[in-house]
Design a protein around this motif. Structure first.
Motif, PDB file in Angstrom:
ATOM      1  N   VAL A 184       0.865  -1.180   0.000  1.00  0.00           N
ATOM      2  CA  VAL A 184       0.000   0.000   0.000  1.00  0.00           C
ATOM      3  C   VAL A 184       0.899   1.227   0.000  1.00  0.00           C
ATOM      4  CG1 VAL A 184      -1.805   1.253   1.229  1.00  0.00           C
ATOM      5  CG2 VAL A 184      -1.791  -1.239   1.258  1.00  0.00           C
ATOM      6  N   THR A 185       0.748   2.068  -1.027  1.00  0.00           N
ATOM      7  CA  THR A 185       1.594   3.256  -1.161  1.00  0.00           C
ATOM      8  C   THR A 185       0.742   4.496  -1.385  1.00  0.00           C
ATOM      9  OG1 THR A 185       1.841   3.034  -3.552  1.00  0.00           O
ATOM     10  CG2 THR A 185       3.471   1.922  -2.189  1.00  0.00           C
ATOM     11  N   GLU A 186       1.346   5.639  -1.126  1.00  0.00           N
ATOM     12  CA  GLU A 186       0.720   6.924  -1.429  1.00  0.00           C
ATOM     13  C   GLU A 186       1.614   7.627  -2.437  1.00  0.00           C
ATOM     14  OE1 GLU A 186      -0.764  11.011   0.763  1.00  0.00           O
ATOM     15  OE2 GLU A 186       0.341   9.521   1.898  1.00  0.00           O
ATOM     16  N   GLN A 187       1.030   8.076  -3.521  1.00  0.00           N
ATOM     17  CA  GLN A 187       1.806   8.724  -4.565  1.00  0.00           C
ATOM     18  C   GLN A 187       2.095  10.160  -4.173  1.00  0.00           C
ATOM     19  OE1 GLN A 187       0.008   8.454  -8.399  1.00  0.00           O
ATOM     20  NE2 GLN A 187       1.852   9.067  -9.447  1.00  0.00           N
ATOM     21  N   LYS A 188       3.370  10.541  -4.274  1.00  0.00           N
ATOM     22  CA  LYS A 188       3.817  11.899  -3.946  1.00  0.00           C
ATOM     23  C   LYS A 188       4.542  12.480  -5.144  1.00  0.00           C
ATOM     24  CE  LYS A 188       2.982  12.126   0.548  1.00  0.00           C
ATOM     25  NZ  LYS A 188       2.229  13.154   1.180  1.00  0.00           N
ATOM     26  N   LEU A 189       4.189  13.667  -5.563  1.00  0.00           N
ATOM     27  CA  LEU A 189       4.880  14.393  -6.628  1.00  0.00           C
ATOM     28  C   LEU A 189       5.089  13.571  -7.888  1.00  0.00           C
ATOM     29  CD1 LEU A 189       7.530  16.230  -4.453  1.00  0.00           C
ATOM     30  CD2 LEU A 189       5.403  17.154  -5.349  1.00  0.00           C
ATOM     31  N   PHE A 190       4.101  12.856  -8.313  1.00  0.00           N
ATOM     32  CA  PHE A 190       4.018  12.118  -9.574  1.00  0.00           C
ATOM     33  C   PHE A 190       4.940  10.903  -9.682  1.00  0.00           C
ATOM     34  CE2 PHE A 190       4.800  11.611 -14.188  1.00  0.00           C
ATOM     35  CZ  PHE A 190       3.529  11.203 -14.526  1.00  0.00           C
ATOM     36  N   ILE A 191       6.190  10.968  -9.222  1.00  0.00           N
ATOM     37  CA  ILE A 191       7.092   9.825  -9.392  1.00  0.00           C
ATOM     38  C   ILE A 191       7.545   9.201  -8.082  1.00  0.00           C
ATOM     39  CG2 ILE A 191       7.950  10.547 -11.642  1.00  0.00           C
ATOM     40  CD1 ILE A 191      10.451  11.598 -10.210  1.00  0.00           C
ATOM     41  N   PHE A 192       7.279   9.829  -6.950  1.00  0.00           N
ATOM     42  CA  PHE A 192       7.717   9.301  -5.662  1.00  0.00           C
ATOM     43  C   PHE A 192       6.555   8.621  -4.954  1.00  0.00           C
ATOM     44  CE2 PHE A 192      10.487  13.007  -6.404  1.00  0.00           C
ATOM     45  CZ  PHE A 192      11.679  12.329  -6.529  1.00  0.00           C
ATOM     46  N   ASP A 193       6.865   7.557  -4.215  1.00  0.00           N
ATOM     47  CA  ASP A 193       5.859   6.826  -3.448  1.00  0.00           C
ATOM     48  C   ASP A 193       6.248   6.773  -1.984  1.00  0.00           C
ATOM     49  OD1 ASP A 193       4.236   6.234  -5.567  1.00  0.00           O
ATOM     50  OD2 ASP A 193       5.053   4.246  -5.894  1.00  0.00           O
ATOM     51  N   LYS A 194       5.261   6.923  -1.112  1.00  0.00           N
ATOM     52  CA  LYS A 194       5.444   6.713   0.323  1.00  0.00           C
ATOM     53  C   LYS A 194       4.775   5.386   0.647  1.00  0.00           C
ATOM     54  CE  LYS A 194       3.018   9.009   3.579  1.00  0.00           C
ATOM     55  NZ  LYS A 194       2.604  10.109   4.449  1.00  0.00           N
ATOM     56  N   THR A 195       5.549   4.414   1.116  1.00  0.00           N
ATOM     57  CA  THR A 195       5.017   3.079   1.397  1.00  0.00           C
ATOM     58  C   THR A 195       4.434   3.042   2.798  1.00  0.00           C
ATOM     59  OG1 THR A 195       6.648   2.066  -0.048  1.00  0.00           O
ATOM     60  CG2 THR A 195       5.586   0.632   1.552  1.00  0.00           C
ATOM     61  N   TYR A 196       3.166   2.606   2.887  1.00  0.00           N
ATOM     62  CA  TYR A 196       2.528   2.433   4.187  1.00  0.00           C
ATOM     63  C   TYR A 196       2.819   1.055   4.750  1.00  0.00           C
ATOM     64  CZ  TYR A 196      -0.066   6.763   4.215  1.00  0.00           C
ATOM     65  OH  TYR A 196      -0.399   8.082   4.256  1.00  0.00           O
ATOM     66  N   ALA A 197       2.525   0.010   4.008  1.00  0.00           N
ATOM     67  CA  ALA A 197       2.691  -1.335   4.550  1.00  0.00           C
ATOM     68  C   ALA A 197       2.711  -2.354   3.428  1.00  0.00           C
ATOM     69  CB  ALA A 197       1.584  -1.668   5.532  1.00  0.00           C
ATOM     70  N   GLU A 198       3.225  -3.537   3.764  1.00  0.00           N
ATOM     71  CA  GLU A 198       3.178  -4.695   2.885  1.00  0.00           C
ATOM     72  C   GLU A 198       2.500  -5.813   3.646  1.00  0.00           C
ATOM     73  OE1 GLU A 198       7.103  -5.663   1.643  1.00  0.00           O
ATOM     74  OE2 GLU A 198       7.430  -3.731   0.682  1.00  0.00           O
ATOM     75  N   PHE A 199       1.650  -6.583   2.943  1.00  0.00           N
ATOM     76  CA  PHE A 199       0.981  -7.699   3.603  1.00  0.00           C
ATOM     77  C   PHE A 199       0.701  -8.798   2.604  1.00  0.00           C
ATOM     78  CE2 PHE A 199      -2.325  -4.835   2.195  1.00  0.00           C
ATOM     79  CZ  PHE A 199      -3.330  -5.664   1.740  1.00  0.00           C
ATOM     80  N   SER A 200       0.505 -10.004   3.120  1.00  0.00           N
ATOM     81  CA  SER A 200       0.170 -11.170   2.299  1.00  0.00           C
ATOM     82  C   SER A 200      -1.285 -11.532   2.537  1.00  0.00           C
ATOM     83  CB  SER A 200       1.044 -12.361   2.679  1.00  0.00           C
ATOM     84  OG  SER A 200       2.386 -12.077   2.431  1.00  0.00           O
ATOM     85  N   GLU A 201      -1.961 -11.962   1.490  1.00  0.00           N
ATOM     86  CA  GLU A 201      -3.375 -12.312   1.604  1.00  0.00           C
ATOM     87  C   GLU A 201      -3.735 -13.224   0.445  1.00  0.00           C
ATOM     88  OE1 GLU A 201      -6.349 -12.842   3.354  1.00  0.00           O
ATOM     89  OE2 GLU A 201      -5.944 -10.852   4.113  1.00  0.00           O
ATOM     90  N   ILE A 202      -4.733 -14.064   0.668  1.00  0.00           N
ATOM     91  CA  ILE A 202      -5.268 -14.814  -0.458  1.00  0.00           C
ATOM     92  C   ILE A 202      -5.918 -13.803  -1.397  1.00  0.00           C
ATOM     93  CG2 ILE A 202      -5.565 -16.946   0.848  1.00  0.00           C
ATOM     94  CD1 ILE A 202      -8.465 -16.295   1.202  1.00  0.00           C
ATOM     95  N   PRO A 203      -6.187 -14.133  -2.643  1.00  0.00           N
ATOM     96  CA  PRO A 203      -6.674 -13.129  -3.590  1.00  0.00           C
ATOM     97  C   PRO A 203      -7.869 -12.317  -3.076  1.00  0.00           C
ATOM     98  CG  PRO A 203      -6.132 -15.118  -4.748  1.00  0.00           C
ATOM     99  CD  PRO A 203      -5.987 -15.424  -3.280  1.00  0.00           C
ATOM    100  N   ILE A 204      -7.808 -11.022  -3.334  1.00  0.00           N
ATOM    101  CA  ILE A 204      -8.768 -10.043  -2.830  1.00  0.00           C
ATOM    102  C   ILE A 204      -9.748  -9.662  -3.926  1.00  0.00           C
ATOM    103  CG2 ILE A 204      -8.974  -7.662  -2.002  1.00  0.00           C
ATOM    104  CD1 ILE A 204      -6.257  -7.993  -0.693  1.00  0.00           C
ATOM    105  N   ASP A 205     -11.007  -9.456  -3.543  1.00  0.00           N
ATOM    106  CA  ASP A 205     -12.017  -8.916  -4.446  1.00  0.00           C
ATOM    107  C   ASP A 205     -11.910  -7.391  -4.383  1.00  0.00           C
ATOM    108  OD1 ASP A 205     -14.211  -8.368  -6.004  1.00  0.00           O
ATOM    109  OD2 ASP A 205     -15.666  -8.861  -4.435  1.00  0.00           O
ATOM    110  N   PHE A 206     -11.252  -6.785  -5.357  1.00  0.00           N
ATOM    111  CA  PHE A 206     -10.983  -5.348  -5.309  1.00  0.00           C
ATOM    112  C   PHE A 206     -12.210  -4.496  -5.572  1.00  0.00           C
ATOM    113  CE2 PHE A 206      -6.773  -7.111  -5.940  1.00  0.00           C
ATOM    114  CZ  PHE A 206      -6.109  -6.467  -4.922  1.00  0.00           C
ATOM    115  N   GLU A 207     -13.269  -5.086  -6.102  1.00  0.00           N
ATOM    116  CA  GLU A 207     -14.509  -4.344  -6.306  1.00  0.00           C
ATOM    117  C   GLU A 207     -15.132  -3.951  -4.967  1.00  0.00           C
ATOM    118  OE1 GLU A 207     -16.744  -4.760  -9.476  1.00  0.00           O
ATOM    119  OE2 GLU A 207     -14.944  -5.151 -10.643  1.00  0.00           O
TER     120      GLU A 207
END
Length: 106
Positions: A47-70
């Motif tokens: 999970v990241t937040e986009q900063k100034l078009f090319i930079f990303d601030k990373t919040y967290a990484e996690f593992s999960e079985i496939p997610i329903d993104f809808e």
């Protein structure tokens, strides 16, 4: 034999340069799926937040079985992101992710 050896060598050389796949975005918060190799049984997400078009601030990484993104909902508070989503195993998950947090649930 050449196909198997070629596949193994290709996986080794592509791993460091293979880009993350954008799977969901709401405003400037993005959920990326990282590449784990060909034999992975769980997806790893970042999970990241986009900063100034090319930079990303990373919040967290996690593992999960496939997610329903809808069904995914994202809310941001200061340095926390709240995710609520359903998995394809019909379970509902609520996560609060803090910046720099790493969740390993293998």
């Amino acid at each position: 034999m050449d196909g198997l050896l070629g596949g193994i060598l290709l996986a080794i050389f592509l791993f460091p340069i293979y880009p993350d796949t954008l799977v969901h975005q709401r405003n400037d918060i993005r959920v990326l799926e990282t590449w784990n190799g060909m034999m992975s049984h769980q997806a790893k997400y970042k999970v990241t937040e986009q900063k100034l078009f090319i930079f990303d601030k990373t919040y967290a990484e996690f593992s999960e079985i496939p997610i329903d993104f809808e069904s995914m909902g994202i809310q941001r508070f200061n340095d926390e992101v709240n995710l609520s989503y359903s998995t394809y195993a019909y379970s509902t998950v609520n996560r609060t992710l803090k910046r720099g947090q790493r969740l390993n649930e293998d």
